[in-house]
Write an enzyme that holds these catalytic residues in place. Structure first.
Site, PDB file in Angstrom:
ATOM      1  N   LYS A  73      35.010  31.426  35.269  1.00 37.67           N
ATOM      2  CA  LYS A  73      36.323  31.132  35.858  1.00 37.67           C
ATOM      3  C   LYS A  73      36.402  29.723  36.455  1.00 37.67           C
ATOM      4  O   LYS A  73      37.458  29.109  36.437  1.00 37.67           O
ATOM      5  CB  LYS A  73      36.657  32.166  36.939  1.00 37.67           C
ATOM      6  CG  LYS A  73      37.073  33.512  36.364  1.00 37.67           C
ATOM      7  CD  LYS A  73      37.544  34.434  37.475  1.00 37.67           C
ATOM      8  CE  LYS A  73      38.056  35.728  36.902  1.00 37.67           C
ATOM      9  NZ  LYS A  73      38.647  36.601  37.915  1.00 37.67           N
ATOM     10  N   ASN A  94      41.830  32.222  35.252  1.00 33.21           N
ATOM     11  CA  ASN A  94      41.555  33.489  34.549  1.00 33.21           C
ATOM     12  C   ASN A  94      42.356  33.603  33.251  1.00 33.21           C
ATOM     13  O   ASN A  94      42.206  34.572  32.514  1.00 33.21           O
ATOM     14  CB  ASN A  94      41.797  34.712  35.455  1.00 33.21           C
ATOM     15  CG  ASN A  94      43.263  35.051  35.590  1.00 33.21           C
ATOM     16  OD1 ASN A  94      44.124  34.191  35.426  1.00 33.21           O
ATOM     17  ND2 ASN A  94      43.559  36.298  35.877  1.00 33.21           N
ATOM     18  N   ASP A 109      45.859  36.128  38.688  1.00 33.65           N
ATOM     19  CA  ASP A 109      45.542  37.077  39.777  1.00 33.65           C
ATOM     20  C   ASP A 109      46.548  36.905  40.913  1.00 33.65           C
ATOM     21  O   ASP A 109      46.913  37.870  41.590  1.00 33.65           O
ATOM     22  CB  ASP A 109      44.127  36.840  40.331  1.00 33.65           C
ATOM     23  CG  ASP A 109      43.054  37.460  39.441  1.00 33.65           C
ATOM     24  OD1 ASP A 109      43.386  38.334  38.615  1.00 33.65           O
ATOM     25  OD2 ASP A 109      41.882  37.053  39.568  1.00 33.65           O
ATOM     26  N   THR A 160      27.457  37.858  53.009  1.00 31.66           N
ATOM     27  CA  THR A 160      26.791  36.570  53.209  1.00 31.66           C
ATOM     28  C   THR A 160      27.794  35.674  53.940  1.00 31.66           C
ATOM     29  O   THR A 160      28.697  35.119  53.320  1.00 31.66           O
ATOM     30  CB  THR A 160      26.424  35.937  51.847  1.00 31.66           C
ATOM     31  OG1 THR A 160      25.899  36.955  50.997  1.00 31.66           O
ATOM     32  CG2 THR A 160      25.444  34.797  51.981  1.00 31.66           C
ATOM     33  N   GLY A 255      44.281  48.952  43.476  1.00 29.01           N
ATOM     34  CA  GLY A 255      44.077  47.754  42.654  1.00 29.01           C
ATOM     35  C   GLY A 255      44.697  47.818  41.258  1.00 29.01           C
ATOM     36  O   GLY A 255      44.734  46.801  40.558  1.00 29.01           O
TER      37      GLY A 255
END
Ligand code: NAP
Length: 290
Positions: A73, A94, A109, A160, A255
């Site tokens: 991407k 995308n 998206d 993270t 989703g």
């Protein structure tokens, strides 16, 4: 396709590596049939060393367009001739359109997220929002929130935390938005953040099939009556995360809608036609339940 000898069939497809389970070929090929369009959507599993050659092949073979998935991407951008405004800011593409030899990149998206969140625009605008995850989908959601919903504050939560910090720095610079906080994904400590957020978005794969019992938080105190909770995971169509939120009175958004509407925008960019989104959603729900 009636009366077709397949001499003029137009080709679009998906490029990535390795290509895992994907619903995109199903969505597009069923939509081509519904619309009686002489197109076919194919998967192209291309290793990294062959990405440049594959894009030359797209032009040489007259392939009309591509969807782009992990890990290309971002990497694909340097091979494209033009970028849409949103894909340039997000830094990820995308969808590629081959416009007579000119390769144009888009990020659809954003459109899928807009369709999912627009019904709640008044509730989201000016409110506190938190986004779990700091990958490609999170980038698209952060762009959409800042551009169209202007939240009071966005808390970026990630396993993270350094990745959340770099997203904060990236979007502060690109979109001049400075009302970010970042946090580690440790649910008991996050209860206060969840409770003060009008909207919680999961943009990680947590809860995705086959790990359907996983959830970003299993604490019911994370949610409240009237809160909005959006899970980008589409299989299952209602995750444990959403079920828990709904039980506490939150309004939930799955989703699947995003999946269908990001595809619909790619479809429109390639064919100039509208995708029959209601029919595709129903077909997809049946397929996922199988
Ligand atoms: P990505 O770039 O690989 O990012 C994945 C993110 O999820 C990272 O922040 C990662 O954290 C976190 N993560 C992954 N596994 C985790 C785990 N077990 N526990 C905690 N955090 C975890 O992926 P992406 O492209 O952003 O996609 C994320 C999800 O959104 C996927 O499930 C994808 O299917 C979904 N999605 C849905 C749609 C739709 O149309 N509905 C569209 C796009 C994406 P670290 O930084 O710590 O690794």
């Amino acid at each position: 396709m009636k009366n077709s000898f397949y001499a003029n069939t137009k080709v679009v497809g998906l490029i990535g590596h390795p290509l895992k389970q994907t619903y995109s070929p199903f969505i597009h090929n069923v939509a081509f049939q519904f619309k009686n369009l002489d197109y076919i959507y194919l998967p192209f599993d291309v290793i990294s060393d062959n990405l440049a050659a594959a894009l030359k092949g797209v032009m040489a073979l007259g392939i009309e367009g591509l969807n782009v998935t992990i890990p290309y991407k971002e990497k694909i951008i340097k091979y494209l001739d033009e970028l849409s405004e949103e894909s340039a800011i997000i830094g990820a593409v995308n969808t590629v359109v081959n416009d007579q030899g000119i390769l144009k990149g888009y990020n659809t998206d954003v459109y899928g997220i807009m369709e999912s969140l627009m019904p709640f625009k008044d509730e989201i605008t000016g409110s506190k929002v938190c986004v779990i995850g700091a990958g490609g989908a999170s980038r698209a959601v952060i762009y959409t929130l800042i551009r169209y919903f202007k939240p009071e504050e966005i808390t970026l939560i990630n396993r993270t935390v350094q990745r959340a910090d770099s997203l904060q720095n990236y979007f502060s610079e690109k979109m001049l938005y400075n009302n970010f906080k970042t946090k580690d994904l440790f649910p008991p400590e996050l209860i206060g953040t969840f409770q003060s957020s009008k909207l919680i978005i999961n943009s990680t794969p947590i809860g995705m099939f086959p790990d359907v019992h996983d959830t970003p938080t299993e604490l019911k105190e994370s949610f409240y009556q009237g809160q909005l909770v959006f899970d980008m995971v589409y299989n299952p169509t209602e995750t444990v995360f959403l079920k828990l939120a709904e039980k506490q009175g939150a309004k939930i958004i799955g989703g699947l809608k995003m999946l269908v509407y990001q595809a619909a925008k790619s479809f429109e960019l390639w064919t100039g036609e509208e995708m029959p989104t209601e029919k595709i959603s129903r077909a997809l729900e049946l397929l996922i339940k199988e």
